[in-house]
Design a protein around this motif. Sequence first.
Motif, PDB file in Angstrom:
ATOM      1  N   ARG A  18     -68.680 -67.754  16.074  1.00  0.00           N
ATOM      2  CA  ARG A  18     -67.683 -67.052  16.892  1.00  0.00           C
ATOM      3  C   ARG A  18     -66.290 -67.695  16.783  1.00  0.00           C
ATOM      4  NH1 ARG A  18     -67.358 -66.936  22.658  1.00  0.00           N
ATOM      5  NH2 ARG A  18     -66.224 -65.052  23.225  1.00  0.00           N
ATOM      6  N   LYS A  22     -62.884 -65.932  15.541  1.00  0.00           N
ATOM      7  CA  LYS A  22     -61.679 -65.860  16.372  1.00  0.00           C
ATOM      8  C   LYS A  22     -60.463 -66.341  15.574  1.00  0.00           C
ATOM      9  CE  LYS A  22     -63.514 -64.770  20.503  1.00  0.00           C
ATOM     10  NZ  LYS A  22     -63.119 -63.793  21.474  1.00  0.00           N
ATOM     11  N   MET A  25     -59.324 -63.582  13.356  1.00  0.00           N
ATOM     12  CA  MET A  25     -58.840 -62.406  14.056  1.00  0.00           C
ATOM     13  C   MET A  25     -57.389 -62.531  14.495  1.00  0.00           C
ATOM     14  SD  MET A  25     -62.332 -61.613  16.208  1.00  0.00           S
ATOM     15  CE  MET A  25     -61.533 -61.181  17.717  1.00  0.00           C
ATOM     16  N   ARG A  27     -53.525 -62.591  15.176  1.00  0.00           N
ATOM     17  CA  ARG A  27     -52.542 -61.596  14.764  1.00  0.00           C
ATOM     18  C   ARG A  27     -51.140 -62.189  14.658  1.00  0.00           C
ATOM     19  NH1 ARG A  27     -55.311 -57.029  16.631  1.00  0.00           N
ATOM     20  NH2 ARG A  27     -57.385 -57.514  15.848  1.00  0.00           N
ATOM     21  N   HIS A  83     -56.494 -49.192  12.905  1.00  0.00           N
ATOM     22  CA  HIS A  83     -57.298 -50.244  13.540  1.00  0.00           C
ATOM     23  C   HIS A  83     -56.472 -51.082  14.493  1.00  0.00           C
ATOM     24  CE1 HIS A  83     -61.205 -49.925  11.562  1.00  0.00           C
ATOM     25  NE2 HIS A  83     -60.571 -49.562  10.472  1.00  0.00           N
ATOM     26  N   GLY A  84     -55.156 -51.028  14.354  1.00  0.00           N
ATOM     27  CA  GLY A  84     -54.289 -51.806  15.242  1.00  0.00           C
ATOM     28  C   GLY A  84     -54.224 -53.278  14.899  1.00  0.00           C
ATOM     29  N   THR A  85     -54.657 -53.646  13.717  1.00  0.00           N
ATOM     30  CA  THR A  85     -54.768 -55.070  13.391  1.00  0.00           C
ATOM     31  C   THR A  85     -53.625 -55.683  12.572  1.00  0.00           C
ATOM     32  OG1 THR A  85     -56.154 -54.428  11.500  1.00  0.00           O
ATOM     33  CG2 THR A  85     -57.292 -55.130  13.499  1.00  0.00           C
ATOM     34  N   PHE A  87     -50.382 -55.793  12.898  1.00  0.00           N
ATOM     35  CA  PHE A  87     -49.244 -56.338  13.623  1.00  0.00           C
ATOM     36  C   PHE A  87     -49.682 -56.825  14.996  1.00  0.00           C
ATOM     37  CE2 PHE A  87     -46.180 -54.874  10.602  1.00  0.00           C
ATOM     38  CZ  PHE A  87     -46.665 -53.667  10.124  1.00  0.00           C
ATOM     39  N   ARG A  88     -49.061 -57.920  15.440  1.00  0.00           N
ATOM     40  CA  ARG A  88     -49.319 -58.392  16.793  1.00  0.00           C
ATOM     41  C   ARG A  88     -48.628 -57.481  17.815  1.00  0.00           C
ATOM     42  NH1 ARG A  88     -50.627 -63.147  19.611  1.00  0.00           N
ATOM     43  NH2 ARG A  88     -49.508 -63.290  21.582  1.00  0.00           N
ATOM     44  N   ALA A 116     -63.131 -44.462  14.039  1.00  0.00           N
ATOM     45  CA  ALA A 116     -64.019 -45.271  14.877  1.00  0.00           C
ATOM     46  C   ALA A 116     -65.464 -44.792  14.720  1.00  0.00           C
ATOM     47  CB  ALA A 116     -63.582 -45.186  16.338  1.00  0.00           C
ATOM     48  N   HIS A 119     -66.873 -46.084  11.556  1.00  0.00           N
ATOM     49  CA  HIS A 119     -67.277 -47.483  11.643  1.00  0.00           C
ATOM     50  C   HIS A 119     -68.560 -47.653  12.459  1.00  0.00           C
ATOM     51  CE1 HIS A 119     -64.382 -50.271   9.723  1.00  0.00           C
ATOM     52  NE2 HIS A 119     -63.626 -49.186   9.699  1.00  0.00           N
ATOM     53  N   THR A 120     -68.731 -46.807  13.472  1.00  0.00           N
ATOM     54  CA  THR A 120     -69.937 -46.934  14.308  1.00  0.00           C
ATOM     55  C   THR A 120     -71.186 -46.470  13.559  1.00  0.00           C
ATOM     56  OG1 THR A 120     -68.574 -46.415  16.225  1.00  0.00           O
ATOM     57  CG2 THR A 120     -70.943 -46.339  16.542  1.00  0.00           C
ATOM     58  N   HIS A 121     -71.018 -45.414  12.750  1.00  0.00           N
ATOM     59  CA  HIS A 121     -72.182 -44.831  12.055  1.00  0.00           C
ATOM     60  C   HIS A 121     -71.882 -44.741  10.559  1.00  0.00           C
ATOM     61  CE1 HIS A 121     -73.238 -43.558  16.104  1.00  0.00           C
ATOM     62  NE2 HIS A 121     -72.113 -42.920  16.206  1.00  0.00           N
ATOM     63  N   PRO A 277     -64.180 -55.309  11.601  1.00  0.00           N
ATOM     64  CA  PRO A 277     -62.933 -54.549  11.512  1.00  0.00           C
ATOM     65  C   PRO A 277     -61.803 -55.145  12.338  1.00  0.00           C
ATOM     66  CG  PRO A 277     -64.594 -53.334  12.771  1.00  0.00           C
ATOM     67  CD  PRO A 277     -65.287 -54.507  12.184  1.00  0.00           C
ATOM     68  N   THR A 278     -62.125 -56.082  13.213  1.00  0.00           N
ATOM     69  CA  THR A 278     -61.067 -56.719  13.998  1.00  0.00           C
ATOM     70  C   THR A 278     -60.294 -57.740  13.170  1.00  0.00           C
ATOM     71  OG1 THR A 278     -62.375 -56.448  15.989  1.00  0.00           O
ATOM     72  CG2 THR A 278     -60.617 -58.009  16.129  1.00  0.00           C
TER      73      THR A 278
END
Lengths: 328, 85
Positions: A18, A22, A25, A27, A83-85, A87-88, A116, A119-121, A277-278
């Motif tokens: 973990r 982190k 991850m 940003r 995904h929003g990743t 840029f901070r 989304a 990514h889930t399925h 994906p994060t």
Amino acid sequence: MQEPMITNAKSSGIDLDRRELKRLMRRTDAHGLAYFFGWLATLLALGYDLHLSLGTWWVVPAMIVYGTVLGAGAYSISHECAHGTPFRSRWLNEAVNWFTALIYTEEPIYRRYTHADHHTHTWITGQDTQMNPYLPMTLWGYVKELLGLYLFVANAKVLVRGALGRPEVTDYKGVPRNTIPKSEYAKIKWNSRAYLAIYLGLVVWAVAGQTWVPVIYVILPRLIGNPALQLFAIPQHAEMQADVTDMRLSTRTWRTHPIVHFFQWNMAYHLEHHLYPTVPFHALPRLHALVRDKTPAPAPGTFAAHAEIIRAILRRGRANRAAGQLAA
Amino acid sequence: MIRFDLGARSFAVYNTPSGYYATDGFCTHEEAHLADGLVIDEIIECPLHQGRFHIPSGGAKSPPVCVDLKTYPVKLEDGQVYIRA
């Protein structure tokens, strides 16, 4: 109705520490800005080159290269921003997302929800709303997919339905999915109308202004860029195993040139992206290094991945014909 | 941020610049635990689809999340964090 099949790192047998995760991850705005402005600067340079080539046969390769960077770049950047990743700062992410999704021609909120779902399925028939419609793929289906016209038409239909306030999602076989809450319909409607107005504005500019500028620098290159975009999108899941929760079987990572990695925002690390994906695009190479002993070796290259896809399609075709002969 | 489970219930407890907060542990979109996500200032981002919530209010801030997160009053006493759940 089939039970939902959930795909994630755990279902794929991957469990990173973990704290390590982190760290990956984290940003910043700097990476996203560097890549984004690098893309814009390249487009300016290639656009100038295109301008210089007008009136000569060099316009053909110039437009292909410009259209490739335009279309494939817009697709990759808008995907990361969905995904929003990258840029901070959220406002930066949303601004770049809106702009690049406009070029890619998919309304960004609609994409966020359907992506989304994907990514889930991931690559689960009847559950992944972004699954290829031509499965199992034939050679002609592969060619159609590569040309990218289907995707273009599909995106156009979504925009028109969105503009009419009816962005209901179906999978590629037309089966309805409850993917987008009704509370989002209004925002999708106004985004879709804005996008369509801008596209119409380009046409009006060309016709009323009696100018080729929007055609040469936007419309034609964007259309011509579709096959290049698909060249880098198809290997993500094509001819990988469907209907499994282990994404190491359904999702492909492949090696590619550093320049391609740059304009694709590392999308070729696609398995890693699906596992976590994060993790922002710029950290995907590091993530790849951490999971490489637990994941399949990457395909040797983009064209090697396509060769693998075509071989699988041809093998299936031969097997189907042989089965047909046996039955007869 | 840490995960705190109590029986069948699960919480996420945050230590932000503006203080301690507690919310439901699971994202309101799909079943992912927010403790595996990313905290940026006073925003928690779900690890599954990067939906974002405002930690102090639980407000859903970006798709695909659109249902707010339940929050719980928190007090800090003698170095211990208490949640009223």
